[in-house]
Motif scaffolding. Sequence first.
Motif, PDB file in Angstrom:
ATOM      1  N   GLN A  61       0.832  -1.211   0.000  1.00 56.77           N
ATOM      2  CA  GLN A  61       0.000   0.000   0.000  1.00 56.77           C
ATOM      3  C   GLN A  61       0.864   1.258   0.000  1.00 56.77           C
ATOM      4  O   GLN A  61       0.629   2.195  -0.773  1.00 56.77           O
ATOM      5  CB  GLN A  61      -0.909  -0.020   1.236  1.00 56.77           C
ATOM      6  N   ILE A  62       1.881   1.290   0.845  1.00 58.56           N
ATOM      7  CA  ILE A  62       2.767   2.456   0.905  1.00 58.56           C
ATOM      8  C   ILE A  62       3.502   2.610  -0.430  1.00 58.56           C
ATOM      9  O   ILE A  62       3.646   3.715  -0.948  1.00 58.56           O
ATOM     10  CB  ILE A  62       3.753   2.331   2.087  1.00 58.56           C
ATOM     11  N   GLY A  63       3.942   1.498  -0.998  1.00 57.22           N
ATOM     12  CA  GLY A  63       4.580   1.538  -2.320  1.00 57.22           C
ATOM     13  C   GLY A  63       3.655   2.179  -3.350  1.00 57.22           C
ATOM     14  O   GLY A  63       4.069   3.039  -4.136  1.00 57.22           O
ATOM     15  N   GLN A  64       2.392   1.789  -3.304  1.00 54.85           N
ATOM     16  CA  GLN A  64       1.425   2.359  -4.240  1.00 54.85           C
ATOM     17  C   GLN A  64       1.210   3.855  -3.970  1.00 54.85           C
ATOM     18  O   GLN A  64       1.132   4.656  -4.905  1.00 54.85           O
ATOM     19  CB  GLN A  64       0.086   1.627  -4.138  1.00 54.85           C
ATOM     20  N   ASP A  65       1.134   4.224  -2.690  1.00 53.21           N
ATOM     21  CA  ASP A  65       0.949   5.633  -2.328  1.00 53.21           C
ATOM     22  C   ASP A  65       2.097   6.484  -2.883  1.00 53.21           C
ATOM     23  O   ASP A  65       1.867   7.569  -3.431  1.00 53.21           O
ATOM     24  CB  ASP A  65       0.894   5.804  -0.800  1.00 53.21           C
ATOM     25  N   CYS A  91       4.095   5.767  -5.411  1.00 54.61           N
ATOM     26  CA  CYS A  91       3.970   5.801  -6.880  1.00 54.61           C
ATOM     27  C   CYS A  91       2.936   6.829  -7.322  1.00 54.61           C
ATOM     28  O   CYS A  91       3.194   7.641  -8.206  1.00 54.61           O
ATOM     29  CB  CYS A  91       3.583   4.421  -7.421  1.00 54.61           C
TER      30      CYS A  91
END
Lengths: 253, 253
Positions: free
Chosen positions: A175-179, A181
């Motif tokens: 989720q943090i990776g997506q945020d 990005c």
Amino acid sequence: MIKVTIIGSGNVAQHLINVFLASAQIELVQVFARKKESVLHLLDFDKIVTAYTDLKEADLYILAVSDGAISTVSSQLPFVNKLVVHTSGNASITALDDKNRKGVFYPLQTFSKNKPIDFSVIPICLETENPTDFQLIDKVAKSISTAVFTINSQQRKALHVAAVFVNNFTNHLYQIGQDICEEHQIPFGILMPLIQETAQKIKTLSPQDAQTGPARRHDETTIQSHENFLTHDNQILIYKILTQSIQNHGKKL
Amino acid sequence: MIKVTIIGSGNVAQHLINVFLASAQIELVQVFARKKESVLHLLDFDKIVTAYTDLKEADLYILAVSDGAISTVSSQLPFVNKLVVHTSGNASITALDDKNRKGVFYPLQTFSKNKPIDFSVIPICLETENPTDFQLIDKVAKSISTAVFTINSQQRKALHVAAVFVNNFTNHLYQIGQDICEEHQIPFGILMPLIQETAQKIKTLSPQDAQTGPARRHDETTIQSHENFLTHDNQILIYKILTQSIQNHGKKL
């Protein structure tokens, strides 16, 4: 055929209903659900009961209910000395009411609605109070999975906590990776091969040997540049704590 | 054929050597390595050079060196106005010396020695200062991968940080999972299907929709029981911080 009744209508109950209906060794006698509609898409109307008093004879009653409901529901069952198991990772075998024989049938997996699952590879962790009961749930487990383990309540609790780390917390890191990005107009899909490779890698390497990155190689310049780059306090805190944890791992503190 | 020379002998250099040797569109002219032995198992002795002055003409020079070495190595090259790219996720394109044309050729993957990789699915992130140079490295990238992206230095840095979360930090959570298992005499392999499913799941669900567990459903009883169960302060701290982060996600704080 072993006669099994499921009590509950949530995610775990629904997956078990499907897999027992497909098993040649199991006869799914009944399903207890508060509302018939919740499982009506899975099985016949007349197999669903909404009152405990309508429960018929079975070899095994599986309580697929929330942790908090195990004690109440098991005490409301209108029979005694039957084999009753719960499906919780966290609750002890002793959460079940004393009037029936107790056991645990814990499938260690993350169940999402609308996402089919290959049950045959899901580890099932078993515990009973007596050996004869163990033989029965062992047969049931082996009829649906090739990965069946004997796990006591203390170990099961450890597994449940470990599962939170490798599943819930890992997903939150995705989720943090997506945020990050999204904040920089990058498609999250670019990270997908890396995510898959990270999971694949530990099939052949230990997490210790698979560990790479600035924290592992004590690359303080990169660590500092990452911390400066991040704009959310929460992300910075997680970055710091996990970096420190990687660097201290294996050390006696 | 596009003539490519690789400068460096580490993990990334070695994977690039292998994949370029196998490509019909690339001629690997030379590899610069401090010690010939480090890449001698990969290519012919006479293609390896240990002095910059021995470097021959090529269309593209790829610096697969550590972040800290990019500036020094690029300034030591004995030619000018050639296309020189680095392979770093974190370093800016401006880390390269001004005397040559600059670019970045960043394969976004975790490279381990002794673990072969299917390069064709690895995202390669490209950046150059001028469009003609871009066309060239785009051709090179597409000759070895089907996932080629135009990513500027700022975005690349964001990707690099995001990769630390989904790769390095995720692997560390696997490590903690293993530690907890070992402490309780449970084979870590029991968690493997869950780890694989967690990674597979976000191919079809967003991390937001895939999130499950006690933190997500605000199950404070289970959270408290997990925190009490854990015996290492470091694990408790990570448990608390990540639980809080899941619970606050999406909220304006």
